[in-house]
Design an enzyme around this catalytic site. Structure first.
Site, mmCIF file in Angstrom:
data_model
loop_
_atom_site.group_PDB
_atom_site.id
_atom_site.type_symbol
_atom_site.label_atom_id
_atom_site.label_comp_id
_atom_site.label_asym_id
_atom_site.label_seq_id
_atom_site.Cartn_x
_atom_site.Cartn_y
_atom_site.Cartn_z
ATOM 1 C CB CYS A 31 -0.904 -0.048 1.228
ATOM 2 S SG CYS A 31 -1.748 1.489 1.613
ATOM 3 C CB CYS A 34 0.212 1.992 4.037
ATOM 4 S SG CYS A 34 -1.472 1.389 3.831
#
Length: 107
Positions: A31, A34
């Site tokens: 991600c 993230c």
């Protein structure tokens, strides 16, 4: 000071039974957003270590907790207080926006 990792095995001790608020950063290796928000959370942790604890939970390694807390998109952050979810923040945000979302816990 960087956010420590938590897992299904340590979640109860790290988060649910913790003294004071704990922000759980639900994330995954793949991600991109993230990875962008991680250093921001580390900064907030370093500046507010006496007020809030920040831990990271890899959703790929702990799908049971991702399901339990209904994580459908990441990054997702949930602040737990006294074992309950007190607030939820979805998506990567700049530090100032995150601090605003967390103001009640950083006061």
């Amino acid at each position: 000071m960087t956010a420590q990792a938590t897992s299904s095995a340590t979640f109860e001790q790290d988060v649910l039974k913790a003294d004071g608020p704990v922000l759980v950063d639900f994330w995954a290796e793949w991600c991109g957003p993230c990875r962008m928000v991680a250093p921001v959370l580390d900064q907030i942790q370093a500046e507010n270590s006496d007020k809030i604890t920040i831990v990271k939970l890899n959703v790929d390694e702990n799908p049971d907790l991702a399901m339990k807390y209904q994580i459908t998109s990441i990054p997702a952050m949930k602040v737990f207080k006294d074992g309950e979810v007190a607030t939820t923040i979805i998506g990567a945000k700049p530090k100032q926006a995150l601090e605003k979302d967390l103001a009640a816990f950083l006061a």
